[in-house]
Design an enzyme around this catalytic site. Structure first.
Site, PDB file in Angstrom:
ATOM      1  N   THR A 110       0.925  -1.136   0.039  1.00  0.00           N
ATOM      2  CA  THR A 110       0.039  -0.031   0.077  1.00  0.00           C
ATOM      3  C   THR A 110       0.898   1.232  -0.030  1.00  0.00           C
ATOM      4  O   THR A 110       1.688   1.424   0.967  1.00  0.00           O
ATOM      5  CB  THR A 110      -0.991   0.062   1.349  1.00  0.00           C
ATOM      6  OG1 THR A 110      -1.795  -1.130   1.275  1.00  0.00           O
ATOM      7  CG2 THR A 110      -1.886   1.009   1.304  1.00  0.00           C
ATOM      8  N   LYS A 185      -7.762   1.441  -3.045  1.00  0.00           N
ATOM      9  CA  LYS A 185      -7.542   1.079  -1.572  1.00  0.00           C
ATOM     10  C   LYS A 185      -7.679   2.389  -0.753  1.00  0.00           C
ATOM     11  O   LYS A 185      -8.153   2.116   0.304  1.00  0.00           O
ATOM     12  CB  LYS A 185      -6.049   0.688  -1.657  1.00  0.00           C
ATOM     13  CG  LYS A 185      -5.389   0.591  -0.418  1.00  0.00           C
ATOM     14  CD  LYS A 185      -5.706  -0.845   0.267  1.00  0.00           C
ATOM     15  CE  LYS A 185      -5.286  -1.105   1.598  1.00  0.00           C
ATOM     16  NZ  LYS A 185      -5.506  -2.217   2.518  1.00  0.00           N
ATOM     17  N   LYS A 260      -1.415   4.885   8.760  1.00  0.00           N
ATOM     18  CA  LYS A 260      -0.901   4.884   7.576  1.00  0.00           C
ATOM     19  C   LYS A 260      -1.518   5.174   6.021  1.00  0.00           C
ATOM     20  O   LYS A 260      -1.302   6.245   5.354  1.00  0.00           O
ATOM     21  CB  LYS A 260       0.304   3.751   7.334  1.00  0.00           C
ATOM     22  CG  LYS A 260       0.785   3.641   5.683  1.00  0.00           C
ATOM     23  CD  LYS A 260       1.375   2.064   5.585  1.00  0.00           C
ATOM     24  CE  LYS A 260       1.790   2.313   3.969  1.00  0.00           C
ATOM     25  NZ  LYS A 260       2.254   1.020   3.767  1.00  0.00           N
TER      26      LYS A 260
HETATM   27  P1  NAD Z   1       5.631  -6.001   7.355  1.00  0.00           P
HETATM   28  O1  NAD Z   1       6.319  -4.858   7.953  1.00  0.00           O
HETATM   29  O2  NAD Z   1       5.439  -7.113   8.351  1.00  0.00           O
HETATM   30  O3  NAD Z   1       6.506  -6.564   6.209  1.00  0.00           O
HETATM   31  C1  NAD Z   1       7.331  -5.806   5.278  1.00  0.00           C
HETATM   32  C2  NAD Z   1       8.489  -6.707   4.892  1.00  0.00           C
HETATM   33  O4  NAD Z   1       9.557  -6.116   4.019  1.00  0.00           O
HETATM   34  C3  NAD Z   1       9.385  -6.964   6.295  1.00  0.00           C
HETATM   35  O5  NAD Z   1       9.418  -8.337   6.380  1.00  0.00           O
HETATM   36  C4  NAD Z   1      10.781  -6.193   5.771  1.00  0.00           C
HETATM   37  O6  NAD Z   1      11.869  -6.666   6.220  1.00  0.00           O
HETATM   38  C5  NAD Z   1      10.811  -6.376   4.347  1.00  0.00           C
HETATM   39  N1  NAD Z   1      11.545  -5.571   3.466  1.00  0.00           N
HETATM   40  C6  NAD Z   1      12.113  -4.600   3.755  1.00  0.00           C
HETATM   41  N2  NAD Z   1      13.039  -3.867   2.974  1.00  0.00           N
HETATM   42  C7  NAD Z   1      13.170  -4.823   1.933  1.00  0.00           C
HETATM   43  C8  NAD Z   1      13.613  -5.313   0.971  1.00  0.00           C
HETATM   44  N3  NAD Z   1      14.754  -4.241   0.398  1.00  0.00           N
HETATM   45  N4  NAD Z   1      13.701  -6.264  -0.138  1.00  0.00           N
HETATM   46  C9  NAD Z   1      12.680  -7.304   0.462  1.00  0.00           C
HETATM   47  N5  NAD Z   1      12.133  -7.031   1.647  1.00  0.00           N
HETATM   48  C10 NAD Z   1      12.236  -6.005   2.465  1.00  0.00           C
HETATM   49  O7  NAD Z   1       4.491  -5.156   6.700  1.00  0.00           O
HETATM   50  P2  NAD Z   1       3.299  -6.135   6.222  1.00  0.00           P
HETATM   51  O8  NAD Z   1       2.192  -5.946   7.531  1.00  0.00           O
HETATM   52  O9  NAD Z   1       3.357  -7.565   5.765  1.00  0.00           O
HETATM   53  O10 NAD Z   1       2.499  -4.982   5.198  1.00  0.00           O
HETATM   54  C11 NAD Z   1       3.124  -4.968   3.858  1.00  0.00           C
HETATM   55  C12 NAD Z   1       2.166  -4.046   2.962  1.00  0.00           C
HETATM   56  O11 NAD Z   1       1.097  -4.598   3.013  1.00  0.00           O
HETATM   57  C13 NAD Z   1       2.375  -2.641   3.619  1.00  0.00           C
HETATM   58  O12 NAD Z   1       2.532  -1.904   2.229  1.00  0.00           O
HETATM   59  C14 NAD Z   1       0.907  -2.660   4.244  1.00  0.00           C
HETATM   60  O13 NAD Z   1       0.344  -1.313   4.476  1.00  0.00           O
HETATM   61  C15 NAD Z   1       0.190  -3.426   3.331  1.00  0.00           C
HETATM   62  N6  NAD Z   1      -0.988  -4.018   4.026  1.00  0.00           N
HETATM   63  C16 NAD Z   1      -0.790  -4.675   5.349  1.00  0.00           C
HETATM   64  C17 NAD Z   1      -2.089  -5.269   5.718  1.00  0.00           C
HETATM   65  C18 NAD Z   1      -1.832  -5.940   7.289  1.00  0.00           C
HETATM   66  O14 NAD Z   1      -2.956  -6.309   7.875  1.00  0.00           O
HETATM   67  N7  NAD Z   1      -0.717  -6.109   7.671  1.00  0.00           N
HETATM   68  C19 NAD Z   1      -3.265  -5.146   5.150  1.00  0.00           C
HETATM   69  C20 NAD Z   1      -3.399  -4.631   3.824  1.00  0.00           C
HETATM   70  C21 NAD Z   1      -2.092  -4.139   3.203  1.00  0.00           C
END
Ligand code: NAD
Length: 315
Positions: A110, A185, A260
């Site tokens: 997102t 979204k 966010k």
């Molecule tokens: P998270 O922080 O758990 O996961 C993000 C991952 O990206 C981490 O494991 C981090 O180490 C990794 N990362 C960072 N830099 C990197 C790189 N250079 N290469 C590869 N990996 C790298 O976040 P999340 O909850 O999994 O959310 C991910 C996305 O999905 C966000 O944009 C969030 O807004 C969106 N989202 C989350 C939810 C939710 O409920 N958690 C729901 C809908 C959308």
């Protein structure tokens, strides 16, 4: 706009894009999404800098590689699930020169609409194909493979991505051109944030006026004030037993994530000259609540409104 549900096609069937996938970002969402792709028979090269995330991906059957570039080399599809738009653009800067021409990049993070458009433009300029495909449905939806995907990009690329997205999602909607998936979204989540605050204010006012939560629910759930926030996600315990309010506001959808998304919506309101006063105010209200209770479900905003109301009355 076109939509598809998993019932429209075999799960993981018809791999128009081939079976080689690179997956970057194995966090709360990315890990179960990648695991579902492995389970469906895709060859997944996975990368995340965090060792615990790498370990989990190995257990889930992905091939973990040491660099982001390695995960995007010789792949048909590269999926990113990263925390923010700056990171997506930084990672793309490394991946685009390394990927095979015509690789289909699908960003499920997102991020700002402007960043999504920029990422797509750079991807196409580098000779590849791009979709923005943010999701709703949370960690539970990611694990169950029932996410909703909101997709922006060319129709032909959407068609190619569909078999892959259907492995991870229960509903996949083509919303329009590049960036329009992100638009869907943030518009949805802005409306959800506003409606949760409005509902919470009405509930707290009702409390002060002697209206029980159940009576409020019985009337409003079938009256003109009805909303998803009330009928599926009631922010007070009792009327909807599955809502996070019944579980001490464990997320669910964390306040930090709502904050966010409202920030992204507020940016988009400003950037597009929209007189979106409630959207901007909702971002401010959640930003303040996030400073103390970012780990709680976003519906806990009702407790903040109640606490602040009591303070104001006693002051
Ligand atoms: P998270 O922080 O758990 O996961 C993000 C991952 O990206 C981490 O494991 C981090 O180490 C990794 N990362 C960072 N830099 C990197 C790189 N250079 N290469 C590869 N990996 C790298 O976040 P999340 O909850 O999994 O959310 C991910 C996305 O999905 C966000 O944009 C969030 O807004 C969106 N989202 C989350 C939810 C939710 O409920 N958690 C729901 C809908 C959308």
């Amino acid at each position: 706009m076109s939509t598809a549900s998993r019932s429209d096609s075999m799960r993981g069937g018809g791999r128009a894009t081939g079976g080689q996938i690179g997956f970057l970002g194995l966090g709360h969402m990315g890990a179960p999404m990648a695991a579902n792709l492995v389970r469906a028979g895709y060859d997944v090269l996975a990368f995340d800098p965090v060792p615990a995330a790498q370990e989990q991906a190995r257990k889930d059957g992905a091939t973990v590689v040491e660099t982001a570039v390695a995960a995007a080399t010789d792949r048909d599809v590269v999926i990113t699930m990263l925390p923010n738009g700056k990171l997506v653009l930084d990672v793309y800067a490394d991946l685009l020169p390394a990927a095979n021409p015509g690789t289909l990049f699908i960003d499920c993070s997102t991020i700002d609409v402007a960043d999504a458009k920029e990422a797509a433009a750079r991807t196409v300029a580098a000779g590849h194909r791009a979709l923005d495909a943010p999701v709703s449905g949370g960690v539970a939806g990611a694990a169950a493979g029932t996410l909703t995907f909101m997709v922006g990009g060319a129709a032909a690329d959407f068609a190619d991505a569909l078999p892959v997205l259907e492995v991870m999602g229960g509903k996949v909607v083509h919303c329009g051109d590049a960036g329009v998936g992100q638009a869907a979204k943030i518009c949805n989540n802005m409306l959800l944030g506003i409606s949760m605050i409005g509902l919470s204010e009405a509930l707290v006012l009702g409390e002060k006026l002697g209206l029980s939560h159940q009576s409020f629910f019985d009337v409003v759930s079938t009256a003109s004030g009805q909303s998803w926030a009330l009928t599926s996600y009631c922010p007070v315990p009792g009327p909807v037993p599955t809502s996070p309010a019944n579980n001490d506001y464990q997320p669910g959808f964390a306040t930090a994530l709502m904050t966010k998304d409202l920030g992204l919506a507020a940016n988009a309101l400003r950037a597009n000259g929209i007189d979106g006063q409630l959207g901007a105010l909702a971002a401010e209200i959640y930003t303040r609540f996030n400073q103390t209770d970012g780990g709680k479900d976003f519906s806990a905003i009702v407790t903040d409104i109640r606490n602040r109301s009591e303070q104001e009355v006693t002051e």
